[in-house]
Design a protein around this motif. Structure first.
Motif, PDB file in Angstrom:
ATOM      1  N   ALA A 173       0.835  -1.201   0.000  1.00  0.00           N
ATOM      2  CA  ALA A 173       0.000   0.000   0.000  1.00  0.00           C
ATOM      3  C   ALA A 173       0.869   1.250   0.000  1.00  0.00           C
ATOM      4  O   ALA A 173       0.616   2.215  -0.742  1.00  0.00           O
ATOM      5  CB  ALA A 173      -0.936  -0.009   1.208  1.00  0.00           C
ATOM      6  N   ALA A 176       2.423   1.713  -3.396  1.00  0.00           N
ATOM      7  CA  ALA A 176       1.469   2.244  -4.376  1.00  0.00           C
ATOM      8  C   ALA A 176       1.274   3.750  -4.189  1.00  0.00           C
ATOM      9  O   ALA A 176       1.222   4.509  -5.166  1.00  0.00           O
ATOM     10  CB  ALA A 176       0.128   1.510  -4.250  1.00  0.00           C
ATOM     11  N   THR A 180       2.388   6.473  -6.936  1.00  0.00           N
ATOM     12  CA  THR A 180       1.364   7.371  -7.482  1.00  0.00           C
ATOM     13  C   THR A 180       1.816   8.826  -7.400  1.00  0.00           C
ATOM     14  O   THR A 180       1.621   9.611  -8.338  1.00  0.00           O
ATOM     15  CB  THR A 180       0.040   7.187  -6.720  1.00  0.00           C
ATOM     16  OG1 THR A 180      -0.375   5.833  -6.826  1.00  0.00           O
ATOM     17  CG2 THR A 180      -1.035   8.085  -7.290  1.00  0.00           C
ATOM     18  N   ILE A 299       2.810   0.192  -9.281  1.00  0.00           N
ATOM     19  CA  ILE A 299       1.450   0.301  -8.760  1.00  0.00           C
ATOM     20  C   ILE A 299       0.669  -0.977  -9.031  1.00  0.00           C
ATOM     21  O   ILE A 299      -0.053  -1.487  -8.167  1.00  0.00           O
ATOM     22  CB  ILE A 299       0.738   1.520  -9.380  1.00  0.00           C
ATOM     23  CG1 ILE A 299       1.382   2.822  -8.883  1.00  0.00           C
ATOM     24  CG2 ILE A 299      -0.753   1.517  -9.039  1.00  0.00           C
ATOM     25  CD1 ILE A 299       0.886   4.058  -9.596  1.00  0.00           C
ATOM     26  N   THR A 300       0.830  -1.520 -10.242  1.00  0.00           N
ATOM     27  CA  THR A 300       0.143  -2.768 -10.588  1.00  0.00           C
ATOM     28  C   THR A 300       0.585  -3.917  -9.681  1.00  0.00           C
ATOM     29  O   THR A 300      -0.229  -4.671  -9.156  1.00  0.00           O
ATOM     30  CB  THR A 300       0.401  -3.133 -12.059  1.00  0.00           C
ATOM     31  OG1 THR A 300      -0.091  -2.084 -12.908  1.00  0.00           O
ATOM     32  CG2 THR A 300      -0.295  -4.439 -12.428  1.00  0.00           C
ATOM     33  N   SER A 302       1.899  -3.698  -6.713  1.00  0.00           N
ATOM     34  CA  SER A 302       1.467  -3.450  -5.330  1.00  0.00           C
ATOM     35  C   SER A 302       0.000  -3.795  -5.142  1.00  0.00           C
ATOM     36  O   SER A 302      -0.381  -4.446  -4.164  1.00  0.00           O
ATOM     37  CB  SER A 302       1.714  -1.988  -4.960  1.00  0.00           C
ATOM     38  OG  SER A 302       3.091  -1.681  -4.997  1.00  0.00           O
ATOM     39  N   THR A 303      -0.834  -3.350  -6.070  1.00  0.00           N
ATOM     40  CA  THR A 303      -2.269  -3.650  -5.937  1.00  0.00           C
ATOM     41  C   THR A 303      -2.535  -5.139  -6.138  1.00  0.00           C
ATOM     42  O   THR A 303      -3.421  -5.703  -5.484  1.00  0.00           O
ATOM     43  CB  THR A 303      -3.083  -2.824  -6.940  1.00  0.00           C
ATOM     44  OG1 THR A 303      -2.552  -2.978  -8.262  1.00  0.00           O
ATOM     45  CG2 THR A 303      -3.050  -1.342  -6.580  1.00  0.00           C
ATOM     46  N   ASP A 304      -1.761  -5.802  -7.014  1.00  0.00           N
ATOM     47  CA  ASP A 304      -1.901  -7.255  -7.166  1.00  0.00           C
ATOM     48  C   ASP A 304      -1.521  -7.958  -5.869  1.00  0.00           C
ATOM     49  O   ASP A 304      -2.162  -8.938  -5.470  1.00  0.00           O
ATOM     50  CB  ASP A 304      -1.009  -7.765  -8.301  1.00  0.00           C
ATOM     51  CG  ASP A 304      -1.590  -7.463  -9.670  1.00  0.00           C
ATOM     52  OD1 ASP A 304      -2.775  -7.076  -9.739  1.00  0.00           O
ATOM     53  OD2 ASP A 304      -0.857  -7.596 -10.670  1.00  0.00           O
ATOM     54  N   ARG A 305      -0.473  -7.461  -5.208  1.00  0.00           N
ATOM     55  CA  ARG A 305      -0.038  -8.044  -3.937  1.00  0.00           C
ATOM     56  C   ARG A 305      -1.123  -7.890  -2.874  1.00  0.00           C
ATOM     57  O   ARG A 305      -1.399  -8.817  -2.114  1.00  0.00           O
ATOM     58  CB  ARG A 305       1.252  -7.357  -3.481  1.00  0.00           C
ATOM     59  CG  ARG A 305       1.748  -7.761  -2.092  1.00  0.00           C
ATOM     60  CD  ARG A 305       2.184  -9.196  -2.040  1.00  0.00           C
ATOM     61  NE  ARG A 305       2.743  -9.541  -0.733  1.00  0.00           N
ATOM     62  CZ  ARG A 305       2.876 -10.767  -0.284  1.00  0.00           C
ATOM     63  NH1 ARG A 305       2.487 -11.791  -1.016  1.00  0.00           N
ATOM     64  NH2 ARG A 305       3.406 -10.987   0.904  1.00  0.00           N
ATOM     65  N   ILE A 306      -1.739  -6.712  -2.830  1.00  0.00           N
ATOM     66  CA  ILE A 306      -2.829  -6.489  -1.878  1.00  0.00           C
ATOM     67  C   ILE A 306      -3.983  -7.446  -2.151  1.00  0.00           C
ATOM     68  O   ILE A 306      -4.535  -8.061  -1.239  1.00  0.00           O
ATOM     69  CB  ILE A 306      -3.295  -5.020  -1.936  1.00  0.00           C
ATOM     70  CG1 ILE A 306      -2.212  -4.098  -1.363  1.00  0.00           C
ATOM     71  CG2 ILE A 306      -4.597  -4.830  -1.154  1.00  0.00           C
ATOM     72  CD1 ILE A 306      -2.492  -2.631  -1.568  1.00  0.00           C
ATOM     73  N   SER A 307      -4.347  -7.585  -3.427  1.00  0.00           N
ATOM     74  CA  SER A 307      -5.439  -8.498  -3.791  1.00  0.00           C
ATOM     75  C   SER A 307      -5.092  -9.929  -3.412  1.00  0.00           C
ATOM     76  O   SER A 307      -5.944 -10.686  -2.927  1.00  0.00           O
ATOM     77  CB  SER A 307      -5.719  -8.409  -5.295  1.00  0.00           C
ATOM     78  OG  SER A 307      -6.180  -7.124  -5.641  1.00  0.00           O
TER      79      SER A 307
END
Length: 476
Positions: A173, A176, A180, A299-300, A302-307
């Motif tokens: 997070a 990301a 950003t 960013i991709t 990081s958000t994939d890791r969160i998901s």
């Protein structure tokens, strides 16, 4: 079991400490409704069989044992007259059909006074109604206390997992958010550079530049990872090329280009698309594109890791799944390892040796995840943060084997037989309840009709869980 019925004598019963306070009438009823049996050396009853009788030793030697994993562990050996065992709780509500909680065998010809369980229950309620109520209160109160302690164990595990998950989520997070913010700056720079191109000497090359920008973005997206040595060599080659073509401070640009997987062949394409006067500005403009794509990749990722973490948490808790179902055990293991990754730490190397050909099996997924959590947590604690954790699956005859191996100091043989006992722990005060392995044993053995055992030598401790390939859901 070899047994022989024999006469029951009131005088003999009266000499036992269990019956010495009974009246002649009560002793007569015992003899009338019970019986004396003689057993040859061997088993009398087995743990888990229906508890049909209450036994009192009259003569001989008995051995009581409990099943721990695949082994029978002796818990008592005695020749003391009056020792009792068997259907001890038959007189309590809800325990009329309880199975034997241990196994009984005799090592020499032995005699027992035997009461059928229902007769034992009736006598207890007739003769000692107040005592029965008191004993029931103590027993069910103890059960409630045990339930509360089990809940605390689960809450402690949940708190540990929550802390680990929070830590794991915080890293991607934060990445990301950081990417950003940087991306916003790079986009502003791109707009500025584009305005300069529109009115400057690069205008005639606009179409070529836009094409270069698109192909560069595609190459960044397909970039592969390089070893540190490969990256260093490529960075030197790019810096030399930039210096040779008059690009000022080329070494500053080289690191970004290497990260994006761009080599001197890409620089050759750029040089061929524009004149020498425009080369420096063109490369710097394209570097903004490269940085933008790298930030988008971050960013991709990081958000994939969160998901992925949230998916693992959902899989671990099984909030959207039935409590008993056919499941791939590897999914349970993976979700547990993800959830515990923060606690495992970077000093412990995790090796997965999965047999992916194993069939799905019917289990209680949430409960098995609790078993995996306890075993992984114990292994990591034993290694004190450094070592190798090996998680292995295989088919062992008609059972599915899950093995957790660690390279810790091992379990002392003197305490190995006690590790599944409630409240037994080797952790410092305040760091363990001593219920993790007891809960794991009950989940594996009682709920899944499997087995759990340990093999341990210094540097190689293995907890082995065996689960049947087919089983029906039962409540215990």
């Amino acid at each position: 079991m070899t047994e022989q019925s024999m006469p029951c004598e009131v005088e003999e019963l009266s000499t036992l400490f269990l019956f010495e306070e009974l009246s002649a009438e009560q002793l007569a009823r015992l003899c009338r409704e019970g019986r004396v049996e003689r057993f040859e050396p061997g088993p009398v009853y087995q743990e888990g069989d229906p508890a049909t009788c209450f036994f009192v030793l009259l003569e001989g030697t008995l051995v009581l044992s409990r099943r721990v994993g695949g082994d029978d562990v002796e818990i008592n050996r005695t020749s003391h007259r009056g020792t009792y065992m068997g259907a001890l709780q038959a007189y309590m509500r809800g325990f009329e059909d309880e199975g034997y909680r241990n196994s009984l065998r005799v090592t020499e010809p032995s005699r027992f006074f035997v009461l059928p369980a229902e007769t034992f229950a009736a006598i207890m309620r007739d003769w000692f109604p107040t005592a029965v109520h008191l004993l029931e209160g103590l027993f069910f109160g103890s059960q409630a206390a045990q339930h509360s302690i089990n809940q605390r164990e689960r809450l402690l595990a949940l708190g540990s997992l929550s802390a680990g998950l929070t830590h794991e989520l915080n890293n991607p997070a934060a990445a990301a958010v950081r990417a950003t913010s940087a991306l916003r700056e790079r986009m502003a720079g791109l707009r500025h550079k584009l305005a300069a191109i529109a009115v400057g000497p690069f205008a005639e090359h606009t179409l070529a530049l836009v094409h270069l920008q698109e192909t560069t973005a595609e190459r960044v997206l397909k970039a592969t990872s390089l070893s540190p040595l490969e990256a260093s060599d490529l960075e030197d080659a790019l810096a030399d090329w930039l210096d040779d073509h008059g690009v000022a401070h080329g070494w500053e640009l080289a690191a970004t280009l290497v990260q994006a997987g761009l080599a001197t062949d890409w620089l050759d394409e750029v040089a061929a698309a524009v004149d020498e006067e425009s080369l420096d500005g063109t490369i710097r403009w394209l570097e903004y594109t490269v940085e933008t794509e790298l930030l988008l990749n971050e960013i991709t990722d990081s958000t994939d890791r969160i998901s992925h973490l949230l998916g693992a948490a959902k899989q671990y808790s099984h909030l959207d799944r039935a409590p008993f179902q056919v499941t791939d055990v590897h999914e349970l293991l993976d979700s547990t390892l993800v959830m515990l990754s923060g606690k495992i730490g970077s000093g412990v190397r995790v090796i997965k040796e999965y047999d992916r050909t194993l069939p799905k099996i019917p289990v209680y997924p949430g409960e098995l995840n609790q078993v995996w959590t306890n075993l992984v947590d114990n292994a990591v604690a034993a290694m004190t943060g450094e070592g190798t954790l090996t998680v292995r699956t295989s088919l062992d005859r008609e059972e599915l084997l899950v093995e957790f191996g660690d390279t810790g100091p091992g379990i002392d043989p003197e305490i190995r037989s006690r590790i599944f006992d409630p409240f037994f722990t080797t952790k410092p005060v305040g760091e363990g309840t001593g219920l993790g392995l007891d809960i794991s044993w009950r989940i594996v053995v009682k709920r899944h009709h499997g087995s759990i055992r340990v093999e341990s030598v210094p540097g190689d401790t293995r907890f082995q869980v065996r689960l049947p390939l087919t089983v029906s859901p039962t409540d215990h």
